[in-house]
Design an enzyme around this catalytic site. Structure first.
Site, PDB file in Angstrom:
ATOM      1  N   SER A 261       0.830  -1.204   0.000  1.00 40.40           N
ATOM      2  CA  SER A 261       0.000   0.000   0.000  1.00 40.40           C
ATOM      3  C   SER A 261       0.860   1.246   0.000  1.00 40.40           C
ATOM      4  O   SER A 261       2.046   1.207   0.326  1.00 40.40           O
ATOM      5  CB  SER A 261      -0.920   0.031   1.233  1.00 40.40           C
ATOM      6  N   SER A 299      -2.985  -3.995  -3.111  1.00 41.34           N
ATOM      7  CA  SER A 299      -2.341  -2.729  -2.777  1.00 41.34           C
ATOM      8  C   SER A 299      -3.392  -1.665  -2.510  1.00 41.34           C
ATOM      9  O   SER A 299      -4.287  -1.438  -3.322  1.00 41.34           O
ATOM     10  CB  SER A 299      -1.437  -2.276  -3.932  1.00 41.34           C
ATOM     11  N   ASP A 301      -3.954   2.022  -2.488  1.00 41.27           N
ATOM     12  CA  ASP A 301      -3.290   3.214  -3.034  1.00 41.27           C
ATOM     13  C   ASP A 301      -4.226   4.406  -2.905  1.00 41.27           C
ATOM     14  O   ASP A 301      -5.182   4.558  -3.682  1.00 41.27           O
ATOM     15  CB  ASP A 301      -2.910   2.981  -4.491  1.00 41.27           C
TER      16      ASP A 301
END
Length: 383
Positions: A261, A299, A301
């Site tokens: 992340s 992830s 983001d």
């Protein structure tokens, strides 16, 4: 460095202090991106090349290293020195990939404003940190009648190095991050970036800023990042990850798939509405992509942007708002500045980070000498 109140072995406390001191000394010896000639984009930086180049913005960090397994921390970004609950700033969020636990999202998006500082920490400590910040805010002068607070807390997962299941962050450490905020921003393996990793190397905290020329308004854009994501590292276009032999999908499709992340926080003194702040936040993903991220499935983001300009602030008890905001046609320079500052902040998080060992594992720092040789070989770094 905060110690446990019940630290029953003085030798253990001394050993922890030594670890923290050694880490800080090692980070101070490592270069920022510009010291290696890595200067993305065309716009100049502010004097600190940090998010705190925005007047009034401060950052506080607490690095928590305890025993052999706790490697985490808290980073606080404070938009201005007044009462943020009563003098709110417009803000907006852009989600590049939503695999994360960002507290306070729904109200932020509904109202388009921040009423608390932004705190960053580790995944399983988000709720403890939010609770500690609310407790701290309720005790502040002028908050005696407050019955609702929308705390905004972001995270990345530092569970490789950190005993994340112990949820080690305590309220006094959150208070310290808030109360120690200043214009100085440490980078690398500090604060919320103490236990993070990026591109297979040690990640951490990084910051950068850009100043637009007077012809474009002279506005400042600052970025701070908490990097903990994967991908195929490239620096100014040079394939650093491939050259170093460490990148996603290196062995087969079951290996590192770019998970992890990143939290990106953008501040500007330009008078932007929450609508144009969302557009500004979206541009951060372009800077992220330039470094080699592809926002893998796992992830998270996130980019959160806010404006500190007094002309767009919102009194909490206002009946009507009279706002002078920048027109759409005046935003393009800010967009470019956000892309540049995001890219450089990520590089700074990698260059300043040190090798960290925790929970029986070690994540190595990016090898500066080898990176310097690669950048020279590809002729991409400014001399």
């Amino acid at each position: 460095m905060p110690f446990r109140k019940n630290c029953w072995r003085r030798s253990a406390c001394v050993a922890t202090l030594v670890l923290v001191t050694q880490s800080l000394q090692a980070q101070s010896a490592r270069p920022r991106a510009r010291e290696l000639g890595v200067a993305p984009g065309i716009f100049p930086t502010g004097p600190r090349n940090a998010i705190t180049d925005i007047p009034g913005v401060t950052v506080g960090q607490v690095t928590i290293i305890e025993g052999d397994s706790v490697r985490t921390g808290v980073t606080a970004i404070i938009p201005h020195g007044g009462n943020i609950y009563r003098e709110r700033v417009p803000a907006a969020l852009h989600v590049g990939n939503g695999f994360g636990k960002l507290v306070g999202v729904s109200q932020l998006r509904e109202l388009g404003e921040l009423e608390t500082p932004i705190l960053l920490t580790c995944t399983l400590c988000v709720w403890k940190v939010a609770d500690a910040m609310v407790e701290w805010l309720l005790a502040r002068p002028g908050m005696e009648q407050v019955r609702s607070i929308n705390a905004v807390v972001g995270e990345t997962n530092d569970g490789i190095l950190n005993d994340i299941r112990s949820r080690p962050i305590r309220a006094e450490q959150v208070r310290k991050a808030l109360e120690s905020a200043s214009a100085t921003v440490e980078e690398g393996s500090v604060g919320a970036g103490t236990g993070t990793a990026a591109f297979g190397w040690k990640g951490g905290m990084g910051t950068s800023s850009r100043v637009l020329p007077p012809s474009l308004g002279g506005w400042i854009v600052g970025v701070i990042v908490q990097t903990n994501f994967g991908g195929i590292l490239q620096i100014m276009g040079a394939p650093v990850g491939k050259e170093l032999g460490r990148y996603s999908f290196q062995r087969d499709v079951t290996s590192d798939g770019g998970d992890g992340s990143i939290m990106i926080v953008i501040a500007t003194d330009a008078p932007l509405s929450d609508r144009n702040l969302e557009r500004l936040a979206a541009r951060a993903m372009m800077g992220l992509a330039r470094t080699g991220s592809f926002a893998g499935n796992g992830s998270g983001d996130y980019a959160l942007a806010f404006s500190t300009n007094p002309s767009v602030r919102r009194a909490f008890d206002a009946k009507r708002l009279s706002i002078q905001e920048l027109a759409n046609e005046e935003t393009s320079g800010l967009f470019e500045a956000a892309v540049e500052a995001t890219e450089e902040a990520i590089y700074n998080s990698l260059f300043k980070a040190t090798t960290v060992t925790g929970s029986g594992r070690t994540i190595e720092a990016l090898p500066i000498d080898r990176v310097r040789e690669i950048l020279q070989r590809y002729s991409v770094a400014k001399r």
